[in-house]
Design a protein around this motif. Sequence first.
Motif, PDB file in Angstrom:
ATOM      1  N   ARG A  55       9.418  -4.914   3.322  1.00 28.69           N
ATOM      2  CA  ARG A  55       7.964  -4.772   3.288  1.00 28.69           C
ATOM      3  C   ARG A  55       7.562  -3.347   3.660  1.00 28.69           C
ATOM      4  O   ARG A  55       7.985  -2.822   4.674  1.00 28.69           O
ATOM      5  N   ALA A  56       6.740  -2.736   2.811  1.00 25.64           N
ATOM      6  CA  ALA A  56       6.116  -1.456   3.137  1.00 25.64           C
ATOM      7  C   ALA A  56       4.693  -1.741   3.585  1.00 25.64           C
ATOM      8  O   ALA A  56       4.046  -2.651   3.068  1.00 25.64           O
ATOM      9  N   SER A  57       4.216  -0.968   4.543  1.00 24.47           N
ATOM     10  CA  SER A  57       2.824  -1.110   4.966  1.00 24.47           C
ATOM     11  C   SER A  57       1.999  -0.018   4.306  1.00 24.47           C
ATOM     12  O   SER A  57       2.517   0.810   3.567  1.00 24.47           O
ATOM     13  N   SER A  58       0.723   0.018   4.600  1.00 23.94           N
ATOM     14  CA  SER A  58      -0.135   1.031   3.982  1.00 23.94           C
ATOM     15  C   SER A  58       0.226   2.440   4.433  1.00 23.94           C
ATOM     16  O   SER A  58      -0.056   3.405   3.738  1.00 23.94           O
ATOM     17  N   VAL A  59       0.892   2.587   5.564  1.00 24.70           N
ATOM     18  CA  VAL A  59       1.264   3.926   6.048  1.00 24.70           C
ATOM     19  C   VAL A  59       2.771   4.125   6.224  1.00 24.70           C
ATOM     20  O   VAL A  59       3.205   5.227   6.535  1.00 24.70           O
ATOM     21  N   GLY A  94       0.790  -1.225   0.000  1.00 21.50           N
ATOM     22  CA  GLY A  94       0.000   0.000   0.000  1.00 21.50           C
ATOM     23  C   GLY A  94       0.819   1.270   0.000  1.00 21.50           C
ATOM     24  O   GLY A  94       0.303   2.342  -0.294  1.00 21.50           O
ATOM     25  N   SER A  95       2.101   1.206   0.359  1.00 21.06           N
ATOM     26  CA  SER A  95       3.033   2.323   0.249  1.00 21.06           C
ATOM     27  C   SER A  95       4.201   1.868  -0.616  1.00 21.06           C
ATOM     28  O   SER A  95       4.493   0.679  -0.694  1.00 21.06           O
ATOM     29  N   PHE A 102       1.358   2.191  16.755  1.00 16.23           N
ATOM     30  CA  PHE A 102       2.069   2.793  15.635  1.00 16.23           C
ATOM     31  C   PHE A 102       1.929   1.974  14.358  1.00 16.23           C
ATOM     32  O   PHE A 102       1.707   2.510  13.287  1.00 16.23           O
ATOM     33  N   VAL A 103       2.048   0.661  14.455  1.00 15.86           N
ATOM     34  CA  VAL A 103       2.022  -0.202  13.268  1.00 15.86           C
ATOM     35  C   VAL A 103       0.602  -0.590  12.871  1.00 15.86           C
ATOM     36  O   VAL A 103       0.257  -0.562  11.698  1.00 15.86           O
ATOM     37  N   ASN A 141       9.374  -0.657  11.653  1.00 18.68           N
ATOM     38  CA  ASN A 141       8.582   0.474  11.159  1.00 18.68           C
ATOM     39  C   ASN A 141       8.984   1.804  11.795  1.00 18.68           C
ATOM     40  O   ASN A 141       9.126   1.905  12.995  1.00 18.68           O
ATOM     41  N   GLY A 142       9.105   2.809  10.932  1.00 19.66           N
ATOM     42  CA  GLY A 142       9.392   4.160  11.385  1.00 19.66           C
ATOM     43  C   GLY A 142      10.844   4.409  11.737  1.00 19.66           C
ATOM     44  O   GLY A 142      11.205   5.520  12.115  1.00 19.66           O
TER      45      GLY A 142
END
Length: 199
Positions: free
Chosen positions: A64-68, A46-47, A166-167, A104-105
Motif C-alpha cells: 500500500r502506498a499512501s498519499s505521501v 495517491g502515490s 509521520f503517517v 512507512n518511510g
Amino acid sequence: MRYVHLGSSPRIHPDAVVAPTAVISGDVTIDAGSQVLHGAVITAEGSPITIGRNVIVMENALIRASSVHPVHIGDHVLVGPMASISGAVVEDEVYLATGSRVVNGARVGKGSLVRTNAVVHLRTTLPAGTVVPLGWVAIGEPMRLLPAAEAEAIDPARRELDFPGFVFGLDGDAPDYMVQLTERYGSSLARHAADTPAD
C-alpha cells in the motif's frame, strides 16, 4: 481485479502473471516476470507503487502506498504470505517472510532477510544484507534490532519516530486523536467509491 483509482490504471507487463483474485488498484506498475498470487492486494492511495522484475507477491500480502509515501520494490524480491509493505522502499533481492511488516518511510537494503513476523519500523533503514530475526523489530536511525519481548526498549524509539505525525499528520497525544484519524483517513479512503474496473 484491476481498478482505476484517482484516474490511474494499473500497468502490468504482459509477461507478469496476476491471479484473478488479486486486487490491483490505481497507479501501480508491475514489471516483467513478476507474479501476484491469490488474495494479494496492491493499492496506490495517491502515490505510485513500482514493482520490479521477477518479484513474487504471495497469497494475501498487502502492498500500500499512501498519499505521501510511495512504494518501490526492486527486482528479484519475494513478499511472503500475509506480509505487508506500507509506503516503503525494498531494494533488490530481498526476502520478506510470512507475516513480516515494512512500515512507512522504511528502506530495506539489498539482499536483506526479514524473517517471519518481524517488523521494519517507521523511517528505519536496514543496511544491505541485514537479517531481522524471527519476530524481532528493526527500529530507529541508526537501526537497532530488538526482540519483541523488549517492549520497554522499543517504546521510546517508537515514540521518537512519531508514527501518528509521520503517517497521518496528527498529534497522537491529542484527546480526540482517534476521532481525527478515522474522519480524515475515512474521507481519503472514500475516494474509492469512484473506482471503476480496469479490466
